[in-house]
Write an enzyme that holds these catalytic residues in place. Structure first.
Site, mmCIF file in Angstrom:
data_model
loop_
_atom_site.group_PDB
_atom_site.id
_atom_site.type_symbol
_atom_site.label_atom_id
_atom_site.label_comp_id
_atom_site.label_asym_id
_atom_site.label_seq_id
_atom_site.Cartn_x
_atom_site.Cartn_y
_atom_site.Cartn_z
ATOM 1 N N VAL A 63 36.419 18.888 34.150
ATOM 2 C CA VAL A 63 36.601 20.186 33.387
ATOM 3 C C VAL A 63 35.500 20.441 32.678
ATOM 4 O O VAL A 63 34.752 21.472 32.589
ATOM 5 C CB VAL A 63 37.855 20.107 32.849
ATOM 6 C CG1 VAL A 63 37.972 21.485 31.961
ATOM 7 C CG2 VAL A 63 39.182 20.142 33.688
ATOM 8 N N PHE B 175 41.953 26.663 34.835
ATOM 9 C CA PHE B 175 42.847 26.712 36.178
ATOM 10 C C PHE B 175 41.771 26.566 37.387
ATOM 11 O O PHE B 175 41.747 27.328 38.223
ATOM 12 C CB PHE B 175 43.114 28.235 36.192
ATOM 13 C CG PHE B 175 44.036 28.791 34.899
ATOM 14 C CD1 PHE B 175 45.261 28.364 34.940
ATOM 15 C CD2 PHE B 175 43.766 29.769 34.307
ATOM 16 C CE1 PHE B 175 45.934 28.553 33.978
ATOM 17 C CE2 PHE B 175 44.420 30.144 33.232
ATOM 18 C CZ PHE B 175 45.573 29.555 32.823
ATOM 19 N N GLY C 227 52.537 18.994 53.428
ATOM 20 C CA GLY C 227 51.586 17.891 53.395
ATOM 21 C C GLY C 227 52.152 16.349 53.178
ATOM 22 O O GLY C 227 53.545 16.429 53.125
ATOM 23 N N CYS D 186 46.854 16.254 37.972
ATOM 24 C CA CYS D 186 47.115 17.449 37.188
ATOM 25 C C CYS D 186 48.543 17.765 37.432
ATOM 26 O O CYS D 186 49.350 17.585 36.590
ATOM 27 C CB CYS D 186 46.399 18.734 37.531
ATOM 28 S SG CYS D 186 44.600 18.556 37.216
HETATM 29 C C1 UGA Z 1 45.555 22.122 40.145
HETATM 30 C C2 UGA Z 1 45.813 23.433 40.031
HETATM 31 O O1 UGA Z 1 45.666 24.160 41.215
HETATM 32 C C3 UGA Z 1 44.573 24.261 39.046
HETATM 33 O O2 UGA Z 1 44.849 25.509 38.995
HETATM 34 C C4 UGA Z 1 44.711 23.500 37.635
HETATM 35 O O3 UGA Z 1 43.658 23.919 37.020
HETATM 36 C C5 UGA Z 1 44.378 21.986 37.952
HETATM 37 O O4 UGA Z 1 45.363 21.551 38.861
HETATM 38 C C6 UGA Z 1 44.263 21.293 36.558
HETATM 39 O O5 UGA Z 1 45.443 21.446 35.874
HETATM 40 O O6 UGA Z 1 43.414 20.867 36.085
HETATM 41 P P1 UGA Z 1 44.126 20.309 41.560
HETATM 42 O O7 UGA Z 1 45.036 19.396 41.046
HETATM 43 O O8 UGA Z 1 42.615 20.128 41.697
HETATM 44 O O9 UGA Z 1 44.282 21.827 40.787
HETATM 45 O O10 UGA Z 1 44.487 20.604 43.180
HETATM 46 P P2 UGA Z 1 45.167 21.662 44.000
HETATM 47 O O11 UGA Z 1 44.380 22.255 44.763
HETATM 48 O O12 UGA Z 1 46.092 22.642 43.234
HETATM 49 O O13 UGA Z 1 46.255 20.746 44.915
HETATM 50 C C7 UGA Z 1 47.312 19.812 44.334
HETATM 51 C C8 UGA Z 1 48.036 19.050 45.063
HETATM 52 O O14 UGA Z 1 48.773 19.920 46.015
HETATM 53 C C9 UGA Z 1 46.968 18.187 46.355
HETATM 54 O O15 UGA Z 1 47.747 17.027 46.412
HETATM 55 C C10 UGA Z 1 47.103 19.338 47.370
HETATM 56 O O16 UGA Z 1 46.979 18.532 48.666
HETATM 57 C C11 UGA Z 1 48.379 19.704 47.358
HETATM 58 N N1 UGA Z 1 48.903 20.966 47.904
HETATM 59 C C12 UGA Z 1 48.037 22.038 47.590
HETATM 60 C C13 UGA Z 1 49.730 20.812 49.257
HETATM 61 O O17 UGA Z 1 50.166 19.722 49.660
HETATM 62 N N2 UGA Z 1 49.868 21.897 49.721
HETATM 63 C C14 UGA Z 1 49.243 23.211 49.424
HETATM 64 O O18 UGA Z 1 49.810 24.341 50.067
HETATM 65 C C15 UGA Z 1 48.527 23.262 48.249
#
Ligand code: UGA
Length: 457
Positions: free
Chosen positions: A32, A172, A276, A283
């Site tokens: 971050v 975010f 998934g 996070c």
């Molecule tokens: C998340 C939030 O999306 C960000 O907005 C936030 O700023 C960040 O946390 C944080 O608090 O710092 P991040 O953890 O990097 O971001 O990843 P995401 O892309 O949100 O994915 C999170 C998890 O959900 C992963 O394991 C991903 O594979 C899973 N996921 C995501 C799914 O299984 N299906 C989806 O449709 C989307």
């Protein structure tokens, strides 16, 4: 720079409007802090990124970026060259030279599930000792609700009459797309009780305001709550679609058709609806856990957030059951290949990755585990040194009984499974991310399972 187009160009122009240029320090160079510092420099501000970690700062000063993050390297290199961005371990000096101090230190989960704010208070103490003029202290770290006010009081009590204001400005940023998310925000949230701070933060984000990105100003507690409310909501959306995908598997429905039917309802929307192996990362699991504790501290029972975590744990258990069942409940002398170790594609981060839960469960059985990930092998090797780490997906698939796709890396989609299965006729495949062409896989007649009977091509 690919994928960063019209607004990016206007931001570039804006970066020349030195009227907006602020002197900024960013304390903490995790993903971050580093992305924030680099992107703020890109917007035209003068930024010093500071950290107590000598190794990390030495690497950054030598031009080595310690994390995998698309576009970050380019942005850091160009801004270091143009002297908009510098790195230091001298935190007091960085604070004294800046008018706005961003705090982006970690707030990891303690054993009891609450957030550890020790690093935040340590930085607050250093700031209070180095308030040589009026400054805005802007917290980016995700912190328990009410902490900003406590940090304000903490600094106030130690700062010998020097004026300062406190802002909570949640991030975010998705790992892997953090630079993109910083430069193309949906909104900027500024929590503060000070009008001067609001105006000053509007200058920091002037490029976005000019591009009509919503600039939402709130009080401190509301901004802190927005951060948790968003992450817990998104986590719940994923847990929900994973629940529905298991229902599809049991009922014979097709999750991709169900997804279509859901996302066409504008109130539901199309994002964060992909099933998934369970959500992971630094996070969602941590913030849901922390939010439950925050709720408890206010005597509020956050039942949905609790269910979201329980559903995620159950979902990972179900994947493990699928693996065991695919191997006919007999793991002895078997080899399983895990394709993907990172918690999602585009990052080398394995924190709370579903791969960890699966490996932990399978390892004691004596099963041979071969793994491959294009970015996260080193990080996983620190946790499980004895797995068979392969140099390619093809190598990992050799002599394997079962392959489980855990991360949606594009290169796994490109694997020529027709040839692989012709060579290894008994290979079984579980695609937890629904990335393979399901019609082709089914037509090949091999053992193939995906999430929720999806149709993917
Ligand atoms: C998340 C939030 O999306 C960000 O907005 C936030 O700023 C960040 O946390 C944080 O608090 O710092 P991040 O953890 O990097 O971001 O990843 P995401 O892309 O949100 O994915 C999170 C998890 O959900 C992963 O394991 C991903 O594979 C899973 N996921 C995501 C799914 O299984 N299906 C989806 O449709 C989307």
């Amino acid at each position: 720079m690919k994928h960063l187009s019209p607004i990016f160009a206007s931001i570039l122009l804006c970066s020349f409007y030195t009227i907006y240029c602020q002197k900024i320090s960013v304390i903490g160079t995790g993903y971050v802090g580093l992305v924030t510092g680099a992107c703020l420099a890109y917007l035209g501000h003068e930024v010093i990124c500071a950290d107590i970690d000598d190794n990390k700062i030495n690497l950054l000063q030598a031009g080595v970026i310690p994390i995998v993050e698309e576009h970050l390297n380019t942005i850091i290199t160009s801004n270091v060259e143009s002297k908009k961005l510098a790195f230091t371990t001298n935190i007091p000096d960085a604070i004294q030279k800046s008018d706005i101090v961003f705090i982006a230190v970690g707030t990891p989960t303690k054993d009891d599930g609450t957030s550890d704010t020790t690093a935040l208070y340590k930085v607050a103490e250093i700031i209070s000792e180095n308030l040589n003029n009026y400054k805005i202290i802007c917290i980016k770290s995700t912190i328990p609700i009410g902490t900003s006010k406590k940090i304000f009081d903490y600094i106030k009590a130690r700062s010998k009459n020097t004026q300062f204001d406190l802002v909570f400005n949640p991030e975010f940023l998705r790992e892997g797309q953090a630079v993109h998310d910083f430069l193309y925000p949906n909104r900027i949230v500024i929590g503060t009780e000070s009008l001067i701070a609001q105006e000053k933060m509007a200058l920091v984000y002037a490029s976005f305001i000019e591009n009509n990105i919503p600039f939402l100003t709130t009080d401190l507690v509301s901004a802190e709550t927005i951060k948790y409310a968003c992450n817990a909501f998104l986590a719940t959306k994923i847990a929900y679609i994973n629940d529905i995908s298991r229902l599809c598997e049991a009922s014979g429905a097709c999750i991709s058709m169900v997804q279509q039917g859901m996302m066409l309802d504008e109130r539901i929307g199309k994002s964060f609806l992909n099933p998934g192996p369970g959500f992971g990362g630094s996070c969602f699991p941590k913030d849901c856990e922390a939010l439950i504790h925050i709720g408890d501290s206010f005597d509020v029972d956050l039942k949905i957030v609790k269910s979201c975590l329980a559903s995620n744990a159950l979902h990972k258990e179900t994947i493990i059951k699928k693996i065991i069942s695919a191997l006919d409940d007999d793991l002895e002398n078997k080899t399983v290949t895990l394709l993907g170790l990172a918690f999602k594609a585009g990052t080398d981060d394995v924190r709370c990755s579903p791969a960890i839960t699966i490996i932990e469960k399978l390892l004691p059985s004596g099963i041979k585990i071969k793994v491959y990930d294009p970015a996260a092998m080193n990080n996983m090797q620190k946790i499980f040194p004895t797995l068979e780490y392969c140099s390619s997906a093809h190598e990992a698939l050799e002599n394997s009984d079962l392959t489980v796709i855990l991360t949606e890396w594009p290169e796994f989609k490109e694997l020529a499974f027709e040839k692989i299965v012709t060579k290894n006729k008994s290979l079984k495949i579980i695609d937890t991310r629904n990335i393979l062409d399901s019609r082709m896989m089914r037509a090949m007649g091999c053992y193939y399972l995906n999430a929720g009977n999806a149709i993917v091509n």
